[in-house]
Motif scaffolding. Structure first.
Motif, PDB file in Angstrom:
ATOM      1  N   TRP A  40       1.001  -1.304  -0.083  1.00  0.00           N
ATOM      2  CA  TRP A  40      -0.074   0.090   0.079  1.00  0.00           C
ATOM      3  C   TRP A  40       0.915   1.056   0.010  1.00  0.00           C
ATOM      4  CZ3 TRP A  40      -3.775  -1.707   4.468  1.00  0.00           C
ATOM      5  CH2 TRP A  40      -4.569  -2.953   4.190  1.00  0.00           C
ATOM      6  N   ARG A  41       1.895   1.084   0.840  1.00  0.00           N
ATOM      7  CA  ARG A  41       2.922   2.563   0.811  1.00  0.00           C
ATOM      8  C   ARG A  41       3.568   2.485  -0.380  1.00  0.00           C
ATOM      9  NH1 ARG A  41       6.723   4.514   5.423  1.00  0.00           N
ATOM     10  NH2 ARG A  41       8.216   5.513   4.343  1.00  0.00           N
ATOM     11  N   ARG A  42       3.980   1.464  -1.072  1.00  0.00           N
ATOM     12  CA  ARG A  42       4.732   1.817  -2.345  1.00  0.00           C
ATOM     13  C   ARG A  42       3.782   1.993  -3.370  1.00  0.00           C
ATOM     14  NH1 ARG A  42       6.779  -3.300  -0.515  1.00  0.00           N
ATOM     15  NH2 ARG A  42       5.348  -4.478  -1.687  1.00  0.00           N
ATOM     16  N   GLU A  43       2.453   1.822  -3.434  1.00  0.00           N
ATOM     17  CA  GLU A  43       1.731   2.275  -4.357  1.00  0.00           C
ATOM     18  C   GLU A  43       1.283   3.625  -4.032  1.00  0.00           C
ATOM     19  OE1 GLU A  43      -2.659   1.321  -6.482  1.00  0.00           O
ATOM     20  OE2 GLU A  43      -1.980   0.215  -5.145  1.00  0.00           O
ATOM     21  N   LEU A  44       1.001   3.917  -2.759  1.00  0.00           N
ATOM     22  CA  LEU A  44       0.966   5.521  -2.711  1.00  0.00           C
ATOM     23  C   LEU A  44       2.066   6.216  -3.081  1.00  0.00           C
ATOM     24  CD1 LEU A  44      -1.491   7.317  -1.525  1.00  0.00           C
ATOM     25  CD2 LEU A  44      -0.148   7.316   0.688  1.00  0.00           C
ATOM     26  N   GLU A  45       3.236   5.936  -2.740  1.00  0.00           N
ATOM     27  CA  GLU A  45       4.567   6.398  -3.019  1.00  0.00           C
ATOM     28  C   GLU A  45       4.536   6.773  -4.610  1.00  0.00           C
ATOM     29  OE1 GLU A  45       7.511   5.618   0.541  1.00  0.00           O
ATOM     30  OE2 GLU A  45       7.548   4.094  -1.167  1.00  0.00           O
ATOM     31  N   GLY A  46       4.169   5.776  -5.439  1.00  0.00           N
ATOM     32  CA  GLY A  46       4.173   5.709  -6.930  1.00  0.00           C
ATOM     33  C   GLY A  46       2.996   6.879  -7.297  1.00  0.00           C
ATOM     34  N   LEU A  47       1.830   7.014  -6.788  1.00  0.00           N
ATOM     35  CA  LEU A  47       0.930   7.945  -6.982  1.00  0.00           C
ATOM     36  C   LEU A  47       1.337   9.372  -6.700  1.00  0.00           C
ATOM     37  CD1 LEU A  47      -2.064   5.802  -5.898  1.00  0.00           C
ATOM     38  CD2 LEU A  47      -2.008   6.425  -8.186  1.00  0.00           C
ATOM     39  N   ALA A  48       2.072   9.551  -5.673  1.00  0.00           N
ATOM     40  CA  ALA A  48       2.589  10.838  -5.217  1.00  0.00           C
ATOM     41  C   ALA A  48       3.495  11.283  -6.249  1.00  0.00           C
ATOM     42  CB  ALA A  48       3.119  10.686  -3.698  1.00  0.00           C
ATOM     43  N   ALA A  49       4.494  10.219  -6.784  1.00  0.00           N
ATOM     44  CA  ALA A  49       5.400  10.519  -7.618  1.00  0.00           C
ATOM     45  C   ALA A  49       4.782  10.918  -8.889  1.00  0.00           C
ATOM     46  CB  ALA A  49       6.467   9.482  -7.976  1.00  0.00           C
ATOM     47  N   ALA A  50       3.763  10.536  -9.329  1.00  0.00           N
ATOM     48  CA  ALA A  50       2.966  10.776 -10.399  1.00  0.00           C
ATOM     49  C   ALA A  50       2.062  12.266 -10.455  1.00  0.00           C
ATOM     50  CB  ALA A  50       1.933   9.846 -10.758  1.00  0.00           C
ATOM     51  N   GLY A  51       2.072  12.684  -9.033  1.00  0.00           N
ATOM     52  CA  GLY A  51       1.450  14.110  -8.885  1.00  0.00           C
ATOM     53  C   GLY A  51       0.231  14.024  -8.018  1.00  0.00           C
ATOM     54  N   VAL A  52      -0.136  12.890  -7.297  1.00  0.00           N
ATOM     55  CA  VAL A  52      -1.107  12.973  -6.370  1.00  0.00           C
ATOM     56  C   VAL A  52      -0.578  13.701  -4.915  1.00  0.00           C
ATOM     57  CG1 VAL A  52      -2.636  11.666  -4.758  1.00  0.00           C
ATOM     58  CG2 VAL A  52      -2.303  10.954  -7.312  1.00  0.00           C
ATOM     59  N   VAL A  53      -1.248  14.625  -4.609  1.00  0.00           N
ATOM     60  CA  VAL A  53      -0.951  15.321  -3.424  1.00  0.00           C
ATOM     61  C   VAL A  53      -1.259  14.354  -2.116  1.00  0.00           C
ATOM     62  CG1 VAL A  53      -1.000  17.278  -1.826  1.00  0.00           C
ATOM     63  CG2 VAL A  53      -0.996  17.433  -4.228  1.00  0.00           C
ATOM     64  N   VAL A  54      -0.543  14.048  -1.207  1.00  0.00           N
ATOM     65  CA  VAL A  54      -0.756  13.158  -0.157  1.00  0.00           C
ATOM     66  C   VAL A  54      -0.285  13.873   1.195  1.00  0.00           C
ATOM     67  CG1 VAL A  54      -0.100  10.813   0.920  1.00  0.00           C
ATOM     68  CG2 VAL A  54      -0.245  11.011  -1.565  1.00  0.00           C
ATOM     69  N   GLY A  55      -1.135  14.270   1.918  1.00  0.00           N
ATOM     70  CA  GLY A  55      -0.943  14.703   3.096  1.00  0.00           C
ATOM     71  C   GLY A  55      -1.291  13.828   4.549  1.00  0.00           C
ATOM     72  N   ILE A  56      -0.049  13.848   5.387  1.00  0.00           N
ATOM     73  CA  ILE A  56      -0.418  13.134   6.191  1.00  0.00           C
ATOM     74  C   ILE A  56      -0.407  13.967   7.641  1.00  0.00           C
ATOM     75  CG2 ILE A  56       0.921  11.324   7.788  1.00  0.00           C
ATOM     76  CD1 ILE A  56       0.365  10.273   4.878  1.00  0.00           C
ATOM     77  N   CYS A  57      -1.332  13.548   8.442  1.00  0.00           N
ATOM     78  CA  CYS A  57      -1.798  14.251   9.702  1.00  0.00           C
ATOM     79  C   CYS A  57      -0.689  14.223  10.871  1.00  0.00           C
ATOM     80  CB  CYS A  57      -3.088  14.205  10.208  1.00  0.00           C
ATOM     81  SG  CYS A  57      -3.395  14.991  11.684  1.00  0.00           S
ATOM     82  N   GLN A  58       0.170  15.438  11.042  1.00  0.00           N
ATOM     83  CA  GLN A  58       1.102  15.373  12.338  1.00  0.00           C
ATOM     84  C   GLN A  58       0.692  15.220  13.415  1.00  0.00           C
ATOM     85  OE1 GLN A  58       2.643  19.496  11.455  1.00  0.00           O
ATOM     86  NE2 GLN A  58       4.916  18.403  11.200  1.00  0.00           N
ATOM     87  N   ASN A  59      -0.889  15.534  13.860  1.00  0.00           N
ATOM     88  CA  ASN A  59      -1.268  14.933  15.118  1.00  0.00           C
ATOM     89  C   ASN A  59      -1.762  13.677  15.304  1.00  0.00           C
ATOM     90  OD1 ASN A  59      -1.660  17.854  16.196  1.00  0.00           O
ATOM     91  ND2 ASN A  59      -3.732  18.225  15.090  1.00  0.00           N
ATOM     92  N   SER A  60      -1.951  12.663  14.014  1.00  0.00           N
ATOM     93  CA  SER A  60      -2.246  11.552  14.044  1.00  0.00           C
ATOM     94  C   SER A  60      -0.927  10.647  14.251  1.00  0.00           C
ATOM     95  CB  SER A  60      -2.720  10.974  12.809  1.00  0.00           C
ATOM     96  OG  SER A  60      -4.208  11.837  12.737  1.00  0.00           O
ATOM     97  N   LEU A  61       0.104  11.356  13.750  1.00  0.00           N
ATOM     98  CA  LEU A  61       1.368  10.533  13.897  1.00  0.00           C
ATOM     99  C   LEU A  61       1.743  10.729  15.446  1.00  0.00           C
ATOM    100  CD1 LEU A  61       3.538  11.763  10.650  1.00  0.00           C
ATOM    101  CD2 LEU A  61       2.019   9.919  10.904  1.00  0.00           C
ATOM    102  N   ARG A  62       1.740  11.975  16.036  1.00  0.00           N
ATOM    103  CA  ARG A  62       2.154  12.174  17.249  1.00  0.00           C
ATOM    104  C   ARG A  62       1.385  11.110  18.452  1.00  0.00           C
ATOM    105  NH1 ARG A  62       2.021  17.006  17.119  1.00  0.00           N
ATOM    106  NH2 ARG A  62      -0.217  17.328  17.959  1.00  0.00           N
ATOM    107  N   ASN A  63       0.065  11.099  18.095  1.00  0.00           N
ATOM    108  CA  ASN A  63      -0.886  10.313  18.882  1.00  0.00           C
ATOM    109  C   ASN A  63      -0.392   8.717  18.605  1.00  0.00           C
ATOM    110  OD1 ASN A  63      -2.236  12.468  19.805  1.00  0.00           O
ATOM    111  ND2 ASN A  63      -3.671  12.299  18.418  1.00  0.00           N
ATOM    112  N   LEU A  64      -0.227   8.422  17.412  1.00  0.00           N
ATOM    113  CA  LEU A  64      -0.020   6.923  16.891  1.00  0.00           C
ATOM    114  C   LEU A  64       1.768   6.629  17.631  1.00  0.00           C
ATOM    115  CD1 LEU A  64      -1.772   6.756  13.670  1.00  0.00           C
ATOM    116  CD2 LEU A  64      -2.351   5.473  15.657  1.00  0.00           C
ATOM    117  N   GLY A  65       2.494   7.592  17.866  1.00  0.00           N
ATOM    118  CA  GLY A  65       3.754   7.374  18.353  1.00  0.00           C
ATOM    119  C   GLY A  65       4.718   6.915  16.856  1.00  0.00           C
ATOM    120  N   LEU A  66       4.494   7.591  15.810  1.00  0.00           N
ATOM    121  CA  LEU A  66       4.900   7.356  14.466  1.00  0.00           C
ATOM    122  C   LEU A  66       6.005   8.457  14.335  1.00  0.00           C
ATOM    123  CD1 LEU A  66       1.943   6.119  12.297  1.00  0.00           C
ATOM    124  CD2 LEU A  66       3.786   4.444  13.537  1.00  0.00           C
ATOM    125  N   ASP A  67       7.265   8.335  13.651  1.00  0.00           N
ATOM    126  CA  ASP A  67       8.105   9.024  13.393  1.00  0.00           C
ATOM    127  C   ASP A  67       7.722   9.858  11.990  1.00  0.00           C
ATOM    128  OD1 ASP A  67      10.420  10.456  12.705  1.00  0.00           O
ATOM    129  OD2 ASP A  67      11.821   8.812  12.816  1.00  0.00           O
TER     130      ASP A  67
END
Length: 110
Positions: free
Chosen positions: A52-79
């Motif tokens: 899923w990540r690899r496909e999303l990275e490919g879509l982002a490289a093709a111009g899809v804007v992908v935003g990830i919420c910083q609040n969610s990352l902090r709450n989930l403990g993700l770097d």
């Protein structure tokens, strides 16, 4: 110019549907701008570095804007530095969604 299609995902289990919708939208209307905002539990699946990540990275490289919420990352403990290539951090997913809609984006929640 066509309105941006804004895909909101907050559930990690919805990635297959969101990715399929993005593929279908690109096929049906290749020039249409596409955006994804991931918040809530959705980012967890992308930190696994699977297909899923690899496909999303490919879509982002093709111009899809992908935003990830910083609040969610902090709450989930993700770097935030380990986010998918081509994605951007947004301070708050709900604000990014509201701003996009205010700019004319069409909200979709698959």
């Amino acid at each position: 110019m066509s309105a941006v299609l804004l895909f909101h995902i907050d559930d990690a289990g919805r990635w297959p549907t969101v990715l399929a919708n993005l593929r279908n939208a690109r096929t049906a209307d290749p020039g249409r701008p596409l955006q994804v905002i991931a918040n809530g539990q959705a980012p967890v699946a992308l930190w696994a570095k699977g297909h899923w990540r690899r496909e999303l990275e490919g879509l982002a490289a093709a111009g899809v804007v992908v935003g990830i919420c910083q609040n969610s990352l902090r709450n989930l403990g993700l770097d935030p530095e380990d986010r998918p290539a081509g994605s951007v951090l947004v301070p708050a997913g709900i604000i990014a969604i509201a701003d996009a809609q205010g700019g004319g984006a069409l909200y979709l929640k698959p």
